[in-house]
Scaffold this motif. Structure first.
Motif, PDB file in Angstrom:
ATOM      1  N   UNK A  83      18.513  91.505  82.443  1.00 40.37           N
ATOM      2  CA  UNK A  83      17.745  92.363  83.131  1.00 40.37           C
ATOM      3  C   UNK A  83      18.547  93.336  84.172  1.00 40.37           C
ATOM      4  N   UNK A  84      20.054  92.913  84.356  1.00 40.38           N
ATOM      5  CA  UNK A  84      20.883  93.811  85.221  1.00 40.38           C
ATOM      6  C   UNK A  84      22.254  93.411  85.059  1.00 40.38           C
ATOM      7  N   UNK A  85      23.250  94.249  85.427  1.00 37.21           N
ATOM      8  CA  UNK A  85      24.722  94.244  85.450  1.00 37.21           C
ATOM      9  C   UNK A  85      25.292  92.949  85.778  1.00 37.21           C
ATOM     10  N   UNK A  86      24.679  92.475  86.757  1.00 39.06           N
ATOM     11  CA  UNK A  86      25.169  91.049  87.295  1.00 39.06           C
ATOM     12  C   UNK A  86      24.967  90.176  86.377  1.00 39.06           C
ATOM     13  N   UNK A  87      23.785  90.050  85.794  1.00 35.07           N
ATOM     14  CA  UNK A  87      23.299  88.922  84.828  1.00 35.07           C
ATOM     15  C   UNK A  87      24.180  89.256  83.388  1.00 35.07           C
ATOM     16  N   UNK A  88      24.504  90.267  83.090  1.00 36.82           N
ATOM     17  CA  UNK A  88      25.330  90.380  81.895  1.00 36.82           C
ATOM     18  C   UNK A  88      26.833  89.830  82.476  1.00 36.82           C
ATOM     19  N   UNK A  89      27.360  90.183  83.512  1.00 40.73           N
ATOM     20  CA  UNK A  89      28.724  89.610  83.800  1.00 40.73           C
ATOM     21  C   UNK A  89      28.737  88.256  83.864  1.00 40.73           C
TER      22      UNK A  89
END
Length: 148
Positions: A83-89
């Motif tokens: 859902x967001x960039x932080x979760x991708x990281x």
């Protein structure tokens, strides 16, 4: 490369990823779509507002139970949608082999899907609108790739 298994990921696995899972599973009957959370509220059902909004769209997520993201889930997934960039990281850091198959659900318009948990119906509607848009974009992509 055909996509047979999609994993949707959010934080608690009771709001955003179950809604994305429900929409994508309905649109991709030949694809296995599942969901998990980075800090899942393991065993909890989907949020009542999420269930209500999905029911209004003709999709039931009433049987959903939250589960934690795992090595096995990530290995089986051909595509992981967060859902967001932080979760991708976080996913790529925890499971380095996922690099290249983790994308934001709303990657096409460079948007994060905000967490509506305990924020009321309008927050859920805002998040769901983004989820519907992102899911539609990915369903088109997956359908094109899988039909080649």
């Amino acid at each position: 490369m055909a996509i047979h298994h999609v994993l949707t990921v959010c934080l608690g696995n009771i709001c955003r990823s179950p809604m994305a899972q429900g929409l994508m599973a309905a649109a991709l009957p030949d694809c296995e779509v599942s969901s998990a959370g980075l800090g899942a509220m393991v065993g909890h059902p989907a949020d009542p507002l999420a269930c209500e909004l999905m029911q209004e769209r003709g999709v039931s997520i009433d049987e959903h139970r939250a589960r934690q993201i795992s090595l096995d889930l990530c290995q089986r997934a051909d595509l992981i949608l967060v859902m967001d960039t932080e979760q991708r990281r976080a996913v790529e850091q925890r499971y380095p082999f996922t690099n290249g198959k983790v994308f934001r659900l709303c990657e096409h318009n460079k948007r994060d899907v905000p967490d509506p948990y305990q924020a009321g119906r309008s927050a859920f509607l805002t998040s769901l609108a983004l989820i519907e848009d992102g899911a539609t974009q990915w369903v088109h992509r997956i359908s094109r790739v899988s039909s080649q």
